[in-house]
Design an enzyme around this catalytic site. Structure first.
Site, short mmCIF file in Angstrom:
data_model
loop_
_atom_site.label_atom_id
_atom_site.label_comp_id
_atom_site.label_asym_id
_atom_site.label_seq_id
_atom_site.Cartn_x
_atom_site.Cartn_y
_atom_site.Cartn_z
CD1 TRP A 10 -2.18 -2.06 0.34
CD2 TRP A 10 -2.97 -1.24 2.27
NE1 TRP A 10 -3.23 -2.85 0.72
CE2 TRP A 10 -3.74 -2.38 1.91
CE3 TRP A 10 -3.29 -0.57 3.45
CZ2 TRP A 10 -4.82 -2.84 2.69
CZ3 TRP A 10 -4.36 -1.04 4.22
CH2 TRP A 10 -5.11 -2.16 3.84
CE LYS A 11 4.85 1.21 -4.18
NZ LYS A 11 5.43 1.67 -5.45
CD GLU A 98 8.21 3.49 -4.12
OE1 GLU A 98 7.63 3.24 -3.05
OE2 GLU A 98 7.68 3.30 -5.24
N GLY A 235 1.77 -2.52 -6.35
CA GLY A 235 1.63 -1.20 -5.72
C GLY A 235 0.25 -0.63 -6.01
N GLY A 236 0.18 0.29 -6.98
CA GLY A 236 -1.07 1.01 -7.29
C GLY A 236 -2.29 0.11 -7.42
P1 13P Z 1 3.30 -0.25 -8.95
O1 13P Z 1 2.55 -1.57 -9.02
O2 13P Z 1 2.44 0.89 -8.56
O3 13P Z 1 4.09 -0.03 -10.21
O4 13P Z 1 4.36 -0.40 -7.76
C1 13P Z 1 5.15 -1.52 -7.71
C2 13P Z 1 5.82 -1.53 -6.40
O5 13P Z 1 6.69 -0.69 -6.15
C3 13P Z 1 5.41 -2.51 -5.40
O6 13P Z 1 6.30 -2.58 -4.35
#
Ligand code: 13P
Length: 251
Positions: A10-11, A98, A235-236
């Site tokens: 979920w970041k 990140e 992620g998204g």
């Molecule tokens: P996205 O799926 O948003 O490209 O992000 C991938 C990610 O960094 C999962 O850790």
């Protein structure tokens, strides 16, 4: 046999109520006889709640997105691996690009974090992946090899059983441009060979290697059909339950 895993990272997204609603929607809409293991990685603040909500379900577990290098003490703002485990999580994501780029995390630090996590009973989802420049220069194999060998290869064979590797090319994260299935398979096979050379074939065959970077319901079937792709780090698309469940159902 190695596990199939779909992990929702979920970041730094979702307020408490939004996170609760997402988990409820996943639980309501997922088929109970799925053969995939699902892992949800909310922020530290929501980890205990999400772990509680999912504690009865064998196919669903939770993960932190990072942990401290240190075990305990005067490290204001930090969260230890032991605290994470005490909140019900089974996994921790380490070495996400990140964190490597925004917080200057090094392989040497990740080596310590990995040991800290494993000695506190957590499984580690260890991220690696190259920049667009490294892909274009054709130096990505060397880069990924150094990330994995410096971050993980101090572990004993028995500790390595707690490792999941996630290949996340930086150029694919959040860009809408995923690695195609041939590119993903090539790197996953390379990673499995590295593990076999360091440990043995049995350990390599049992290590789950996930793909991450713009993975969604439109490309997951193709990516997950590759021999060495054992699931995804999402992620998204993990923030939308319809999308996330479609990805889970892509196996
Ligand atoms: P996205 O799926 O948003 O490209 O992000 C991938 C990610 O960094 C999962 O850790």
């Amino acid at each position: 046999m190695r596990k199939k895993l779909v992990v929702g990272n979920w970041k730094m997204n979702l307020l408490r109520n939004e996170g609760i609603s997402l988990v409820n929607n996943i639980l309501k809409n997922i088929s109970v006889d799925i053969s995939v293991n699902i892992v949800l990685a909310p922020s530290f603040l929501h980890l205990y709640k999400v772990s509680k909500m999912t504690s009865d379900l064998t196919y669903l577990s939770t993960s932190a997105q990072d942990c401290s290098l240190n075990s305990n003490g005067s490290f204001t703002g930090e969260v230890s691996a032991e605290m994470i485990f005490s909140c019900g999580a089974e996994y921790v994501i380490l070495g996400h690009s990140e964190r490597r780029s925004n917080f200057q995390e090094t392989n040497r630090e990740l080596r310590t974090k990995t040991s800290e996590a494993i000695s506190n009973n957590l499984n580690v989802i260890f991220c690696c992946g190259e920049s667009i420049k490294q892909r274009k220069d054709n130096t990505y194999f060397d880069w990924i090899k150094s990330q994995i060998s410096e971050g993980l290869f101090h572990l004993s064979a028995s500790d390595f059983a707690n490792i999941v590797i996630a290949y996340e090319p930086i150029w694919a994260i959040g860009t809408g441009t995923n690695a195609n299935s041939r590119q993903a398979q090539e790197v996953h096979e390379f990673i499995r060979t590295l593990v076999e050379e360091k440990y043995d074939k049995n350990i390599a065959d049992n290590t789950s290697i996930l793909y991450g970077g713009s993975c969604n319901s439109a490309n997951a079937i193709e990516l997950f059909s590759q021999n060495d792709v054992d699931g995804g780090l999402i992620g998204g698309a993990s923030l939308d339950y319809n999308e996330f469940i479609s990805i889970i159902n892509s196996f």
